[in-house]
Design a protein around this motif. Structure first.
Motif, PDB file in Angstrom:
ATOM      1  N   LEU A 132      18.200  19.869  69.414  1.00 50.47           N
ATOM      2  CA  LEU A 132      17.927  20.581  70.649  1.00 50.47           C
ATOM      3  C   LEU A 132      16.737  19.983  71.388  1.00 50.47           C
ATOM      4  O   LEU A 132      15.687  19.719  70.788  1.00 50.47           O
ATOM      5  N   LEU A 133      16.904  19.795  72.675  1.00 46.20           N
ATOM      6  CA  LEU A 133      15.814  19.478  73.587  1.00 46.20           C
ATOM      7  C   LEU A 133      15.655  20.695  74.490  1.00 46.20           C
ATOM      8  O   LEU A 133      16.560  21.025  75.266  1.00 46.20           O
ATOM      9  N   LEU A 134      14.521  21.380  74.362  1.00 48.21           N
ATOM     10  CA  LEU A 134      14.312  22.653  75.044  1.00 48.21           C
ATOM     11  C   LEU A 134      13.579  22.455  76.357  1.00 48.21           C
ATOM     12  O   LEU A 134      12.499  21.855  76.393  1.00 48.21           O
ATOM     13  N   ASN A 135      14.144  22.975  77.432  1.00 48.34           N
ATOM     14  CA  ASN A 135      13.464  22.937  78.720  1.00 48.34           C
ATOM     15  C   ASN A 135      12.421  24.046  78.800  1.00 48.34           C
ATOM     16  O   ASN A 135      12.736  25.211  78.548  1.00 48.34           O
ATOM     17  N   VAL A 136      11.217  23.672  79.156  1.00 46.56           N
ATOM     18  CA  VAL A 136      10.146  24.643  79.380  1.00 46.56           C
ATOM     19  C   VAL A 136       9.947  24.702  80.882  1.00 46.56           C
ATOM     20  O   VAL A 136       9.373  23.798  81.490  1.00 46.56           O
ATOM     21  N   GLU A 137      10.437  25.778  81.503  1.00 51.43           N
ATOM     22  CA  GLU A 137      10.490  25.827  82.962  1.00 51.43           C
ATOM     23  C   GLU A 137      10.205  27.216  83.525  1.00 51.43           C
ATOM     24  O   GLU A 137      10.647  27.546  84.632  1.00 51.43           O
ATOM     25  N   SER A 138       9.466  28.015  82.764  1.00 50.49           N
ATOM     26  CA  SER A 138       9.017  29.312  83.260  1.00 50.49           C
ATOM     27  C   SER A 138       7.654  29.606  82.653  1.00 50.49           C
ATOM     28  O   SER A 138       7.298  29.030  81.612  1.00 50.49           O
ATOM     29  N   PRO A 139       6.867  30.501  83.277  1.00 50.92           N
ATOM     30  CA  PRO A 139       5.570  30.844  82.692  1.00 50.92           C
ATOM     31  C   PRO A 139       5.686  31.380  81.269  1.00 50.92           C
ATOM     32  O   PRO A 139       4.864  31.049  80.400  1.00 50.92           O
ATOM     33  N   THR A 140       6.708  32.192  81.015  1.00 53.63           N
ATOM     34  CA  THR A 140       6.890  32.735  79.666  1.00 53.63           C
ATOM     35  C   THR A 140       7.184  31.620  78.668  1.00 53.63           C
ATOM     36  O   THR A 140       6.646  31.596  77.555  1.00 53.63           O
ATOM     37  N   ALA A 141       8.047  30.692  79.053  1.00 49.66           N
ATOM     38  CA  ALA A 141       8.375  29.589  78.152  1.00 49.66           C
ATOM     39  C   ALA A 141       7.152  28.718  77.882  1.00 49.66           C
ATOM     40  O   ALA A 141       6.935  28.277  76.745  1.00 49.66           O
ATOM     41  N   LEU A 142       6.344  28.472  78.904  1.00 46.48           N
ATOM     42  CA  LEU A 142       5.149  27.657  78.690  1.00 46.48           C
ATOM     43  C   LEU A 142       4.168  28.377  77.771  1.00 46.48           C
ATOM     44  O   LEU A 142       3.560  27.758  76.894  1.00 46.48           O
ATOM     45  N   GLN A 143       4.040  29.676  77.953  1.00 49.79           N
ATOM     46  CA  GLN A 143       3.161  30.460  77.081  1.00 49.79           C
ATOM     47  C   GLN A 143       3.662  30.449  75.640  1.00 49.79           C
ATOM     48  O   GLN A 143       2.868  30.436  74.695  1.00 49.79           O
ATOM     49  N   ASN A 144       4.985  30.436  75.469  1.00 51.81           N
ATOM     50  CA  ASN A 144       5.588  30.487  74.136  1.00 51.81           C
ATOM     51  C   ASN A 144       6.020  29.113  73.631  1.00 51.81           C
ATOM     52  O   ASN A 144       6.782  29.026  72.660  1.00 51.81           O
ATOM     53  N   ALA A 145       5.531  28.044  74.256  1.00 52.66           N
ATOM     54  CA  ALA A 145       6.070  26.716  73.972  1.00 52.66           C
ATOM     55  C   ALA A 145       5.928  26.319  72.510  1.00 52.66           C
ATOM     56  O   ALA A 145       6.853  25.730  71.924  1.00 52.66           O
ATOM     57  N   ALA A 146       4.805  26.616  71.887  1.00 46.65           N
ATOM     58  CA  ALA A 146       4.630  26.252  70.477  1.00 46.65           C
ATOM     59  C   ALA A 146       5.613  27.008  69.593  1.00 46.65           C
ATOM     60  O   ALA A 146       6.165  26.456  68.640  1.00 46.65           O
ATOM     61  N   ALA A 147       5.848  28.284  69.902  1.00 46.46           N
ATOM     62  CA  ALA A 147       6.815  29.071  69.131  1.00 46.46           C
ATOM     63  C   ALA A 147       8.223  28.545  69.336  1.00 46.46           C
ATOM     64  O   ALA A 147       9.027  28.507  68.391  1.00 46.46           O
ATOM     65  N   LEU A 148       8.556  28.132  70.551  1.00 46.24           N
ATOM     66  CA  LEU A 148       9.877  27.551  70.809  1.00 46.24           C
ATOM     67  C   LEU A 148      10.053  26.257  70.016  1.00 46.24           C
ATOM     68  O   LEU A 148      11.082  26.037  69.383  1.00 46.24           O
ATOM     69  N   ALA A 149       9.028  25.411  70.059  1.00 39.40           N
ATOM     70  CA  ALA A 149       9.115  24.120  69.369  1.00 39.40           C
ATOM     71  C   ALA A 149       9.250  24.286  67.869  1.00 39.40           C
ATOM     72  O   ALA A 149       9.882  23.458  67.193  1.00 39.40           O
ATOM     73  N   SER A 150       8.666  25.350  67.332  1.00 39.57           N
ATOM     74  CA  SER A 150       8.654  25.578  65.879  1.00 39.57           C
ATOM     75  C   SER A 150       9.775  26.495  65.413  1.00 39.57           C
ATOM     76  O   SER A 150       9.878  26.782  64.216  1.00 39.57           O
ATOM     77  N   ALA A 151      10.620  26.938  66.340  1.00 34.06           N
ATOM     78  CA  ALA A 151      11.572  27.998  66.024  1.00 34.06           C
ATOM     79  C   ALA A 151      12.663  27.580  65.054  1.00 34.06           C
ATOM     80  O   ALA A 151      13.158  28.410  64.281  1.00 34.06           O
TER      81      ALA A 151
END
Length: 308
Positions: A132-151
């Protein structure tokens, strides 16, 4: 993956041209470039093309990385997209608009089901074939980016989407301070999980200087490469993200000096007037690996590395 070229899935006449381009990766798009009434047609077209891929694209070292940007998980298209395009030869699913770890888990589960259904096996028996390559394109996603990357282990990288991130907030797309902060935040989040960070697209095709400047900033931030929305941007991205001859030469000297330092039990040493310890050695190894993959080493450098 210095350059990643977007290819609309509804434009099959462009597929062969994209394969023949100098882009390191192709990202076939089922999302923004395809209107709702053509989603089904584009999905089927891409499925048929992927199923008929030459064998070289199904190997562990394909000529190009093949990526598919699917529709977001909250659309009626997502699960059908995954079922159709998770095929041998596809390295990454580019997931738009994930915001929480649960989004990543759901996408990973759908990919796993599609792999079983489509007979997609690991290339080497240990690694998951489709990541998976995850798009970070909202304030919530940027705030949660480390959690998304580690999910989930399927996550290979994070990709910045500056247009979607900035426009709703009224932030100027060319505001360098905002771009720098977003890039730094994303790169740190990717670093937490040990995945790569990838740069955003640049919409002004005619502004080569602007594209180059933004790509140079991304490279300075440790990004892997930059998205390209037009073939004219490929050469710019490839040039910016290519290790320079001076960088390669310095990295080879670092590795050569590390051999002597290790033999003598020295933990830190000086190369070209710079103090070198473990983090700098790791960076040199990574740069040399990239240079080897791109065929940029000369005979003398290859001899040095063989001896080391």
């Amino acid at each position: 993956m210095r350059s990643k070229l977007f290819v609309p899935a509804a434009r099959p006449e462009l597929f062969a041209k994209a394969l023949a381009s100098a882009a390191d990766a192709l990202s076939f798009d089922l999302e923004d470039s395809v209107t709702p009434e053509r989603k089904s047609e584009a999905r089927q077209t891409l499925h048929d093309w992927l199923v008929a891929l030459p064998a070289e694209y199904r190997s562990a070292t394909p000529p190009k990385q093949l990526i598919v940007r699917v529709n977001a998980i909250d659309t009626p298209y997502f699960e059908a997209d995954i079922a159709a395009v998770v095929q041998r030869g596809v390295a990454l699913i580019n997931l738009p608009k994930p915001e929480r770890a649960d989004d990543v888990h759901f996408a990973a589960e759908c990919i796993e089901r599609a792999e079983r259904a489509n007979g997609v096996d690991s290339v080497d028996g240990t690694h998951m074939p489709v990541r998976l390559l995850l798009n970070v394109e909202s304030p919530t996603a940027l705030q949660n980016a480390a959690a998304l990357a580690s999910a989930h282990p399927r996550v290979a990288g994070l990709q910045l989407g500056l247009g979607d991130l900035f426009e709703p907030l009224g932030i100027a797309r060319r505001e360098t301070s905002a771009i720098s902060q977003a890039m730094f935040t994303l790169r740190m989040a990717a670093g937490v999980a040990g995945v790569f960070a990838y740069d955003s697209a640049f919409a002004n095709i005619r502004d080569e200087a602007g594209f180059r400047a933004e790509a140079q900033l991304a490279r300075a931030m440790g990004f892997l490469g930059k998205s390209c929305i037009h073939p004219s941007q490929i050469a710019l991205a490839n040039d910016v993200f290519r290790p320079s001859d001076d960088e390669i030469a310095h990295a080879v000297r670092v590795l050569e000096a590390s051999r002597t330092a290790s033999r003598d039990g020295v933990g830190a040493y000086v190369v070209d007037g710079k103090m070198i310890d473990v983090p700098f050695l790791e960076r040199a190894r990574a740069l040399v690996t990239d240079a080897q993959r791109m065929g940029l080493l000369n005979d003398a450098q290859r001899d040095v590395l063989a001896a080391a």
